[in-house]
Structures are given as structure tokens and as C-alpha cells.
Design a protein around this motif. Sequence first.
Motif, PDB file in Angstrom:
ATOM      1  N   PRO A 102       0.843  -1.019  -0.200  1.00 18.14           N
ATOM      2  CA  PRO A 102      -0.203   0.074   0.245  1.00 18.14           C
ATOM      3  C   PRO A 102       0.963   1.582   0.212  1.00 18.14           C
ATOM      4  O   PRO A 102       0.642   1.900  -0.761  1.00 18.14           O
ATOM      5  CB  PRO A 102      -0.903  -0.214   1.365  1.00 18.14           C
ATOM      6  N   PHE A 105       2.124   1.838  -3.386  1.00 18.17           N
ATOM      7  CA  PHE A 105       1.293   2.993  -4.452  1.00 18.17           C
ATOM      8  C   PHE A 105       0.841   4.055  -4.104  1.00 18.17           C
ATOM      9  O   PHE A 105       0.961   4.902  -4.939  1.00 18.17           O
ATOM     10  CB  PHE A 105      -0.220   1.871  -4.384  1.00 18.17           C
ATOM     11  N   GLU A 131      -7.875   0.236  -0.287  1.00 17.57           N
ATOM     12  CA  GLU A 131      -6.289   0.964   0.085  1.00 17.57           C
ATOM     13  C   GLU A 131      -5.723   0.672  -1.603  1.00 17.57           C
ATOM     14  O   GLU A 131      -5.691   2.205  -1.844  1.00 17.57           O
ATOM     15  CB  GLU A 131      -6.078   0.517   0.830  1.00 17.57           C
ATOM     16  N   ILE A 132      -5.487   0.387  -2.087  1.00 14.14           N
ATOM     17  CA  ILE A 132      -4.534   0.123  -3.121  1.00 14.14           C
ATOM     18  C   ILE A 132      -5.615  -0.074  -4.915  1.00 14.14           C
ATOM     19  O   ILE A 132      -5.061   1.075  -5.794  1.00 14.14           O
ATOM     20  CB  ILE A 132      -3.392  -0.996  -3.374  1.00 14.14           C
ATOM     21  N   LYS A 135      -5.428   3.534  -6.264  1.00 13.51           N
ATOM     22  CA  LYS A 135      -3.888   4.149  -6.899  1.00 13.51           C
ATOM     23  C   LYS A 135      -3.425   3.715  -7.526  1.00 13.51           C
ATOM     24  O   LYS A 135      -2.046   3.914  -8.533  1.00 13.51           O
ATOM     25  CB  LYS A 135      -3.045   4.324  -4.937  1.00 13.51           C
ATOM     26  N   ALA A 136      -3.990   2.419  -8.479  1.00 15.39           N
ATOM     27  CA  ALA A 136      -3.090   1.387  -8.973  1.00 15.39           C
ATOM     28  C   ALA A 136      -3.871   1.219 -10.437  1.00 15.39           C
ATOM     29  O   ALA A 136      -5.005   2.089 -10.948  1.00 15.39           O
ATOM     30  CB  ALA A 136      -3.862  -0.393  -8.513  1.00 15.39           C
TER      31      ALA A 136
END
Length: 377
Positions: A102, A105, A131-132, A135-136
Amino acid sequence: MSFSKSNMRGFSDPRTIFQIDRLYAWKHGEFFPPATIEISPINVCNQKCRYCYIHGRSQKIKKDKGLSAEMFVDIVRQCGEIGVSAIIIQGTGEPLLHPGVPAAFAEAQRQGVYMSVTTNGVLLDRNLAEEILPKAFAVRLSNVIPEKGPYTYIHDCPESHFDKLMQNIQDAVKIRKDKNLKTGIWGTLYLDGDTFEKLFIYVKTLKSLGIDYITLSEAKWTSDTFVKEKLPMSKDTMKGKKKLLEELVKQAYELCDDDFKIKTRFSIDSMLYPSTVPTPEDFVPYQCEGVKFFATVNSDGEVLPCWRFWGNKEYSYGNMHNNDLKTILQSPKAEAAFKYLNTVPPEHDECYVCGHGVLNEALNKLKNITPWHNFMN
């Protein structure tokens, strides 16, 4: 424009031609940062896939806790600062076993670097996905066979892994929809003689789950895999079944629409995936210049040109524990490794799984321009 149509724009393009600045630097012998860097933060896995080509190579790497969380984030930071465009988290283990994913990222987002992760998906529960995913750029689910028996056999894992994966896919798709995210959800399918006849059914099921695009190919046997006999899906064993495979592929392509795409890479069918992967028999010097556009960072901090040298520190560019990334990429060791890679043939089949075939092919053409290339009509 639908989500997937927007997200998939450029997926099938010849990506090399868009690296204008890097191509100019490559042509003139100047340093340039790789377009993509693969980071393998950890070298242990929660599964034991029968056709995993990493097995034999990862045995050469001492099992440890992998990169520290601080080092992991720092490598991402350095990638952004020197101009790397994209980072893939994958490699010699299951990356989601590393607690620093996390934070990595988050750092990639701060640096403006696109980041994706390749995972078996079992650990991508709702909390981690929340969480990711924002941002991915993409999440790539490896060999996501949507049938419990074949999945658990090929991945050599408990049945609970399959149940968790199916739930995690549904949760990820819902999170993306609820948050209006642009994150792609990508699946790969590696089929063999026992599963290829279910190709259409598998693709249809994965589409119904909400996966955006799927890459299909045969599972590749190498001397580094757990399975020590050659796979049944070969030119010999598929004799007489080629038409059936082509029909199944055709049916699968008919499922494509603005929200769903597939790509096939079966080496035994008529849609042969372009490749200049070197073998001991047909090795050509300097046909692997694509490694200039790519590098991989191992869980022990070693920076390598490609997968051929996993576990072989002799041909490492350098180690992130001892120096910064830019210095390592410009070091004499990097030049020596590049020269070795391009002048010494592979010993066996270690390059069989190479993903740089199209890139190498494009660069080889650029090195050999003919008069016809000057006629633009």
C-alpha cells in the motif's frame, strides 16, 4: 465512452513507437531511464503453481523477508525521480505477502508513476482493495481459472483459495464501480491439453464477473517449473485439434465489446504472437536491446536486465542497498551485463517466457531501416 473502452485505449497499439524520447536516446547511444521497472518485493509465495517458471530460479535466491518497507518505497521514489514511466509489482513471489505494497502504491501516486500489480488475488481482500485500487493503474490476476477443480490443481493450493479469489474479484469490481475508479482488472489464462476445450466457457465466466480484459496462452513448460514433464498442449499433442482451438478462440473474440477485450498468444495456432525470443540454436547477437527499456529489481535489491538472470548476481547491474538506481543503471556492470546478454546465447530455455519479443522485433527493424521506410504514402 464506457469505462473499459477508455481504460483499454492503447492496449493493442505497438507501444514502442510512443517512446519517442527514449528511442532517440537509444539511437544516439545516450542514457535514458527504462520505461518500465519490475519490482519483486518478496521471494516467497502462498501457492505452488505447477507451471511456474520462477520455481527453479528462485531457489538460487536465499529466502528472506524481501525488501524492507522503507527500501521498497525508496525504490519507487527513485523510479519517479529519474523518469521511469511505469512500475510492475510482481516477480519471484506473491507481492501481496509484502506489507509495504500500500505504501509503495501511495508513493507511485505521489511521483506520478503508473503502477500495476500481478497477483494470484487470494490476498486481495476488501480492505486491501479499498486501499490500493484507487492508486493502481491495473491489477493483473494470474491464471484466474474460474473452475475450482482445475484451479486448485494447477495452483496446487487449498480449495479455500479459489473461494477467496472469486469473492475478491466481485469485491474489487464493486469497489471500482462505487468509487468510479479507472483501475483496470486484468486476468491471464494459461491453458493446457486438459483445459483448452473450456476456453470459451472460462472467458464467458470471467466476463460475467466483471474482468475487463484477458490474455490467453498455453501454459509454458520450462526446466525451471515444478512439473518436470512437458505440457500436453504442444504441436504434437494438439495435432488434429488446431481447428477446434481456432473455433474456440473465434467464439471467445465474439464476446468482446466496449467493456471487454481478450488477446490470444497461442504459439501453436495461426495467430502466432510475434517474438524474437533467443534460443541456443538461433541466437543472434544484439537482438535483445529491449532490456534498455526495462529493468527488474529483485527482493534482495539486485537490479537485473531481465528474467534470464534471476538469482545470478554475476550479471547484476548493482544492488539498491549499495547505490542509487540511476548510478546503477549507468554503471560499468550494467554495460557488461548488457553486452553479455547480447553476445552469449542462453544455456537452455531460460528466455522462453520472455515478454520482450515485440519490443525487440521493433528495435531490430529500427536498426535496419530500408529505403522503403522513407516513402510515407
